[in-house]
Design an enzyme around this catalytic site. Structure first.
Site, PDB file in Angstrom:
ATOM      1  N   CYS A  85       0.834  -1.205   0.000  1.00 33.27           N
ATOM      2  CA  CYS A  85       0.000   0.000   0.000  1.00 33.27           C
ATOM      3  C   CYS A  85       0.865   1.249   0.000  1.00 33.27           C
ATOM      4  O   CYS A  85       1.418   1.631   1.033  1.00 33.27           O
ATOM      5  CB  CYS A  85      -0.928   0.000   1.221  1.00 33.27           C
ATOM      6  N   CYS A 100      -0.409   4.087   2.213  1.00 33.64           N
ATOM      7  CA  CYS A 100      -0.219   3.804   3.637  1.00 33.64           C
ATOM      8  C   CYS A 100       1.223   4.055   4.079  1.00 33.64           C
ATOM      9  O   CYS A 100       1.469   4.604   5.149  1.00 33.64           O
ATOM     10  CB  CYS A 100      -0.585   2.356   3.952  1.00 33.64           C
ATOM     11  N   ASP A 101       2.175   3.627   3.244  1.00 34.11           N
ATOM     12  CA  ASP A 101       3.565   3.558   3.684  1.00 34.11           C
ATOM     13  C   ASP A 101       4.552   4.419   2.899  1.00 34.11           C
ATOM     14  O   ASP A 101       5.733   4.468   3.245  1.00 34.11           O
ATOM     15  CB  ASP A 101       4.040   2.096   3.624  1.00 34.11           C
TER      16      ASP A 101
END
Length: 316
Positions: free
Chosen positions: A133, A136-137
């Site tokens: 992701c 997300c990261d």
């Protein structure tokens, strides 16, 4: 018989449980017998979930959601559902221990599973350089050199997004041409930070406590080369966990559960779906949680309508 059974313990499932429990519906939630909390259990730090300006560990976020759901009266069962029967007014689900549970409504929130490369150290280094992701990261890879595996729209989108943070993004694709749409290809080709490595696959991931590099294998001649990177984003697709409802609920062309517009209503009255299992596009913790809210409210309204029907019949 229960009023609501919830299948799934990710953000969608626990949010639905919070809303249903606060409404006094005493939901019964089936969490996995192995991994409670969904995909966030594999995420180290979550910085884009509202209310946590300093960030929060994925497992801690899910633990808090579960505690909040239980605080209001949710009963959590640590078992898997192996079979569902939505054919009648009373919905039946069979747990792993063979027990059949009945309810007037069911919320199906089993999420999706990211496709994996299936190589050694992929799971071990998850959250330590291996990710599925970018939104997300990506923030954790500022001024780093990273790689994205895949050739579809999602891979191009991930690679392009990651150039906001990384100095260099390699796109590794096992073929000599992309599957992505033309516009997504052009966007990636025009980005100076992106370099394509064609006809290659990831043969090994290196690193003790975090990713330090990859071994790439040519799909043309089998030769190998080393690629030093500090992050690997796997973007080869995901599969909604719908195996229990094949032939029982209508599915979309993407394989997700079909719902009525912005509601959570499925093709079977009394059965509602939420989270990644209905969302082939966004797949974020916050959108899954919002979807769980919708499902709980829809189920609550459905139960209220059933009660009104009973009252009307008894008055006749």
């Amino acid at each position: 018989m229960h009023q609501i059974i919830i299948i799934g313990s990710g953000p969608a499932g626990f949010t639905a449980a919070i809303y249903a429990a606060r409404a006094g519906l005493k939901p019964l939630l089936f969490a996995s017998s192995v991994a409670v909390g969904g995909e966030l259990m594999n995420t180290t730090e979550v910085e884009n979930f509202p209310g946590f300006p300093e960030g929060i560990q994925g497992p801690e976020l899910m633990q808090r959601m579960q505690e909040q759901a239980e605080k209001f009266g949710t009963q959590v069962v640590y078992d898997d559902i192996t079979e569902v029967d939505f054919s009648g007014d009373v919905k039946r689900v069979t747990a792993g221990d063979g027990t059949v549970h009945e309810a007037e409504t069911v919320i199906y929130a089993t999420g999706s599973a990211n496709r994996k490369l299936g190589i050694a150290d992929e799971d071990r280094l998850s959250g330590h350089g291996v990710s599925w992701c970018a939104t997300c990261d990506g923030f954790f890879f500022r001024e780093k050199t990273i790689a994205v595996v895949g050739g579809g729209d999602s891979a191009m989108e991930e690679a392009t997004f990651l150039t906001r943070f990384a100095d260099k993004v390699y796109v590794i694709h096992r073929r000599s041409e992309l599957k992505a749409s033309k516009i997504m290809q052009e966007r990636a080709f025009q980005n100076e930070k992106i370099e394509f490595i064609w006809d290659s696959e990831v043969a090994a991931i290196h690193g003790e406590n975090e990713v330090t590099g990859l071994t790439l294998r040519s799909t043309a001649d089998g030769s190998e080369r080393e690629l030093p990177v500090t992050g690997l984003f796997v973007a080869i697709g995901n599969d909604p966990r719908t195996h229990l409802v094949h032939g029982k609920l209508e599915l979309t062309a993407e394989g997700t559960i079909a719902v009525d517009g912005r509601t959570s209503r499925t093709s079977v009255p009394g059965v509602f779906a939420a989270g990644d299992v209905v969302d082939p596009t966004y797949r974020q913790a916050i959108t899954a949680a919002a979807s769980g809210t919708v499902a709980a409210l829809d189920a609550e309204h459905h139960l209220a309508a059933l009660e009104q029907e009973r009252s009307a019949l008894s008055a006749v």
